[in-house]
Design a protein around this motif. Structure first.
Motif, PDB file in Angstrom:
ATOM      1  N   LEU A  51       5.203  13.537  -0.183  1.00  0.00           N
ATOM      2  CA  LEU A  51       5.785  12.478   0.635  1.00  0.00           C
ATOM      3  C   LEU A  51       5.022  11.192   0.339  1.00  0.00           C
ATOM      4  O   LEU A  51       3.791  11.165   0.394  1.00  0.00           O
ATOM      5  CB  LEU A  51       5.665  12.821   2.118  1.00  0.00           C
ATOM      6  N   PHE A  52       5.754  10.125   0.048  1.00  0.00           N
ATOM      7  CA  PHE A  52       5.161   8.833  -0.274  1.00  0.00           C
ATOM      8  C   PHE A  52       5.480   7.838   0.845  1.00  0.00           C
ATOM      9  O   PHE A  52       6.652   7.605   1.136  1.00  0.00           O
ATOM     10  CB  PHE A  52       5.704   8.307  -1.607  1.00  0.00           C
ATOM     11  N   PHE A  53       4.443   7.268   1.437  1.00  0.00           N
ATOM     12  CA  PHE A  53       4.593   6.316   2.539  1.00  0.00           C
ATOM     13  C   PHE A  53       4.130   4.937   2.080  1.00  0.00           C
ATOM     14  O   PHE A  53       3.080   4.803   1.439  1.00  0.00           O
ATOM     15  CB  PHE A  53       3.755   6.755   3.741  1.00  0.00           C
ATOM     16  N   LEU A  54       4.910   3.922   2.424  1.00  0.00           N
ATOM     17  CA  LEU A  54       4.595   2.543   2.048  1.00  0.00           C
ATOM     18  C   LEU A  54       4.401   1.678   3.280  1.00  0.00           C
ATOM     19  O   LEU A  54       5.015   1.908   4.322  1.00  0.00           O
ATOM     20  CB  LEU A  54       5.740   1.940   1.237  1.00  0.00           C
ATOM     21  N   SER A  55       3.579   0.651   3.103  1.00  0.00           N
ATOM     22  CA  SER A  55       3.404  -0.359   4.131  1.00  0.00           C
ATOM     23  C   SER A  55       2.925  -1.648   3.464  1.00  0.00           C
ATOM     24  O   SER A  55       2.217  -1.609   2.457  1.00  0.00           O
ATOM     25  CB  SER A  55       2.381   0.091   5.169  1.00  0.00           C
ATOM     26  N   HIS A  56       3.321  -2.776   4.043  1.00  0.00           N
ATOM     27  CA  HIS A  56       2.839  -4.066   3.559  1.00  0.00           C
ATOM     28  C   HIS A  56       1.511  -4.445   4.209  1.00  0.00           C
ATOM     29  O   HIS A  56       0.896  -5.439   3.821  1.00  0.00           O
ATOM     30  CB  HIS A  56       3.865  -5.167   3.841  1.00  0.00           C
ATOM     31  N   GLU A  57       1.106  -3.646   5.193  1.00  0.00           N
ATOM     32  CA  GLU A  57      -0.155  -3.947   5.879  1.00  0.00           C
ATOM     33  C   GLU A  57      -0.813  -2.648   6.309  1.00  0.00           C
ATOM     34  O   GLU A  57      -0.173  -1.599   6.359  1.00  0.00           O
ATOM     35  CB  GLU A  57       0.088  -4.832   7.099  1.00  0.00           C
ATOM     36  N   GLU A  62      -5.060  -0.790  12.298  1.00  0.00           N
ATOM     37  CA  GLU A  62      -6.369  -1.245  12.770  1.00  0.00           C
ATOM     38  C   GLU A  62      -7.525  -0.422  12.205  1.00  0.00           C
ATOM     39  O   GLU A  62      -8.675  -0.858  12.236  1.00  0.00           O
ATOM     40  CB  GLU A  62      -6.408  -1.254  14.309  1.00  0.00           C
ATOM     41  N   THR A  63      -7.229   0.761  11.663  1.00  0.00           N
ATOM     42  CA  THR A  63      -8.284   1.587  11.060  1.00  0.00           C
ATOM     43  C   THR A  63      -8.411   1.344   9.559  1.00  0.00           C
ATOM     44  O   THR A  63      -9.258   1.941   8.913  1.00  0.00           O
ATOM     45  CB  THR A  63      -8.005   3.092  11.295  1.00  0.00           C
ATOM     46  N   GLY A  64      -7.545   0.495   9.009  1.00  0.00           N
ATOM     47  CA  GLY A  64      -7.575   0.225   7.579  1.00  0.00           C
ATOM     48  C   GLY A  64      -6.762   1.216   6.767  1.00  0.00           C
ATOM     49  O   GLY A  64      -7.024   1.412   5.585  1.00  0.00           O
ATOM     50  N   MET A  65      -5.766   1.849   7.415  1.00  0.00           N
ATOM     51  CA  MET A  65      -4.938   2.850   6.745  1.00  0.00           C
ATOM     52  C   MET A  65      -3.461   2.488   6.821  1.00  0.00           C
ATOM     53  O   MET A  65      -3.039   1.795   7.739  1.00  0.00           O
ATOM     54  CB  MET A  65      -5.108   4.218   7.410  1.00  0.00           C
ATOM     55  N   VAL A  66      -2.700   3.028   5.868  1.00  0.00           N
ATOM     56  CA  VAL A  66      -1.238   2.998   5.981  1.00  0.00           C
ATOM     57  C   VAL A  66      -0.850   3.930   7.114  1.00  0.00           C
ATOM     58  O   VAL A  66      -0.144   3.566   8.045  1.00  0.00           O
ATOM     59  CB  VAL A  66      -0.568   3.428   4.657  1.00  0.00           C
ATOM     60  N   ILE A  67      -1.323   5.163   7.029  1.00  0.00           N
ATOM     61  CA  ILE A  67      -1.171   6.187   8.064  1.00  0.00           C
ATOM     62  C   ILE A  67      -2.215   7.250   7.760  1.00  0.00           C
ATOM     63  O   ILE A  67      -2.484   7.555   6.597  1.00  0.00           O
ATOM     64  CB  ILE A  67       0.262   6.777   8.105  1.00  0.00           C
ATOM     65  N   ASP A  68      -2.812   7.792   8.783  1.00  0.00           N
ATOM     66  CA  ASP A  68      -3.862   8.794   8.599  1.00  0.00           C
ATOM     67  C   ASP A  68      -3.272  10.076   8.007  1.00  0.00           C
ATOM     68  O   ASP A  68      -2.223  10.542   8.451  1.00  0.00           O
ATOM     69  CB  ASP A  68      -4.513   9.089   9.958  1.00  0.00           C
ATOM     70  N   PHE A  69      -3.953  10.658   7.006  1.00  0.00           N
ATOM     71  CA  PHE A  69      -3.473  11.892   6.402  1.00  0.00           C
ATOM     72  C   PHE A  69      -3.364  13.015   7.430  1.00  0.00           C
ATOM     73  O   PHE A  69      -2.455  13.841   7.372  1.00  0.00           O
ATOM     74  CB  PHE A  69      -4.387  12.330   5.248  1.00  0.00           C
ATOM     75  N   PHE A  95       0.843  -1.175   0.000  1.00  0.00           N
ATOM     76  CA  PHE A  95       0.000   0.000   0.000  1.00  0.00           C
ATOM     77  C   PHE A  95       0.884   1.232   0.000  1.00  0.00           C
ATOM     78  O   PHE A  95       1.957   1.240   0.614  1.00  0.00           O
ATOM     79  CB  PHE A  95      -0.896   0.036   1.236  1.00  0.00           C
ATOM     80  N   GLU A  96       0.407   2.283  -0.674  1.00  0.00           N
ATOM     81  CA  GLU A  96       1.129   3.548  -0.682  1.00  0.00           C
ATOM     82  C   GLU A  96       0.150   4.697  -0.528  1.00  0.00           C
ATOM     83  O   GLU A  96      -0.932   4.673  -1.121  1.00  0.00           O
ATOM     84  CB  GLU A  96       1.898   3.712  -1.994  1.00  0.00           C
ATOM     85  N   VAL A  97       0.524   5.692   0.278  1.00  0.00           N
ATOM     86  CA  VAL A  97      -0.234   6.935   0.374  1.00  0.00           C
ATOM     87  C   VAL A  97       0.719   8.093   0.104  1.00  0.00           C
ATOM     88  O   VAL A  97       1.931   7.985   0.307  1.00  0.00           O
ATOM     89  CB  VAL A  97      -0.938   7.115   1.734  1.00  0.00           C
ATOM     90  N   ARG A  98       0.123   9.189  -0.360  1.00  0.00           N
ATOM     91  CA  ARG A  98       0.906  10.363  -0.708  1.00  0.00           C
ATOM     92  C   ARG A  98       0.276  11.581  -0.048  1.00  0.00           C
ATOM     93  O   ARG A  98      -0.938  11.747  -0.054  1.00  0.00           O
ATOM     94  CB  ARG A  98       0.895  10.568  -2.219  1.00  0.00           C
ATOM     95  N   LYS A  99       1.129  12.430   0.538  1.00  0.00           N
ATOM     96  CA  LYS A  99       0.667  13.680   1.148  1.00  0.00           C
ATOM     97  C   LYS A  99       1.495  14.825   0.583  1.00  0.00           C
ATOM     98  O   LYS A  99       2.713  14.710   0.438  1.00  0.00           O
ATOM     99  CB  LYS A  99       0.807  13.615   2.672  1.00  0.00           C
ATOM    100  N   GLU A 100       0.828  15.929   0.284  1.00  0.00           N
ATOM    101  CA  GLU A 100       1.460  17.083  -0.357  1.00  0.00           C
ATOM    102  C   GLU A 100       1.575  18.256   0.619  1.00  0.00           C
ATOM    103  O   GLU A 100       0.669  18.505   1.410  1.00  0.00           O
ATOM    104  CB  GLU A 100       0.588  17.475  -1.549  1.00  0.00           C
ATOM    105  N   PHE A 101       2.698  18.951   0.535  1.00  0.00           N
ATOM    106  CA  PHE A 101       2.929  20.173   1.300  1.00  0.00           C
ATOM    107  C   PHE A 101       3.447  21.237   0.335  1.00  0.00           C
ATOM    108  O   PHE A 101       4.129  20.913  -0.637  1.00  0.00           O
ATOM    109  CB  PHE A 101       3.967  19.946   2.408  1.00  0.00           C
ATOM    110  N   LYS A 102       3.153  22.504   0.637  1.00  0.00           N
ATOM    111  CA  LYS A 102       3.621  23.605  -0.208  1.00  0.00           C
ATOM    112  C   LYS A 102       4.305  24.654   0.663  1.00  0.00           C
ATOM    113  O   LYS A 102       3.914  24.868   1.817  1.00  0.00           O
ATOM    114  CB  LYS A 102       2.454  24.243  -0.959  1.00  0.00           C
ATOM    115  N   PHE A 103       5.318  25.291   0.073  1.00  0.00           N
ATOM    116  CA  PHE A 103       5.984  26.403   0.752  1.00  0.00           C
ATOM    117  C   PHE A 103       6.727  27.233  -0.285  1.00  0.00           C
ATOM    118  O   PHE A 103       6.956  26.798  -1.411  1.00  0.00           O
ATOM    119  CB  PHE A 103       6.949  25.900   1.848  1.00  0.00           C
ATOM    120  N   CYS A 104       7.081  28.447   0.100  1.00  0.00           N
ATOM    121  CA  CYS A 104       7.853  29.349  -0.752  1.00  0.00           C
ATOM    122  C   CYS A 104       9.270  29.427  -0.194  1.00  0.00           C
ATOM    123  O   CYS A 104       9.462  29.438   1.020  1.00  0.00           O
ATOM    124  CB  CYS A 104       7.237  30.740  -0.757  1.00  0.00           C
TER     125      CYS A 104
END
Length: 151
Positions: free
Chosen positions: A36-42, A45-52, A1-10
């Protein structure tokens, strides 16, 4: 599983040994986007890789307080020039590297990867940082091998 989170700055930077003369001869700014790309093989308990929301809470201060509206210049520039910049800028970082998109991606990875590793009972890791210097150009840093905890 992979999730992606975006951040912006100047930010602003000046390069040493850049292809474009203006990038070497002038401080100039960019509106950066970091993914940022986060990976996990599982999943947890909430059904997420990591909460956004947890990603935002964990990393937003880094982007807001250390990178946003900061100036980055390499220590290879003239000492007198660097001294003047230090005297007249609150948010300046003299880097050990040329502050290119590629090096920003690696710097961010190296800063944030240990933070995610400290989260307990997690089987997740930061796999990749994508650093957008402009709307049309980005660099990526991928750790050669990042073991998944507990596997």
């Amino acid at each position: 599983f992979e999730v992606r989170k975006e951040f912006k700055f100047c930010y602003a930077h000046q390069l040493d040994k850049a292809y474009t003369r203006l990038c070497r001869a002038s401080i100039h700014g960019h509106n950066a986007k970091v993914e940022l790309f986060f990976l996990s093989h599982e999943l947890d308990e909430t059904g997420m890789v990591i909460d956004f929301g947890e990603i935002s809470h964990t990393f937003k201060n880094y982007f807001d307080n250390e990178l946003d509206h900061s100036l980055f210049v390499p220590k290879t520039l003239d000492d007198e020039y660097l001294d003047m910049l230090l005297r007249h800028n609150e948010r300046i970082t003299i880097t050990d590297f040329n502050p290119t998109a590629e090096n920003f991606a690696k710097m961010i990875y190296e800063k944030l990867s240990p933070v995610i590793d400290e989260l307990e009972d997690r089987h997740v890791y930061l796999n990749m940082v994508r650093f957008w210097e402009s709307d049309s150009g980005y660099a990526e840093y991928i750790q050669e091998y990042a073991p998944v905890k507990g596997v």
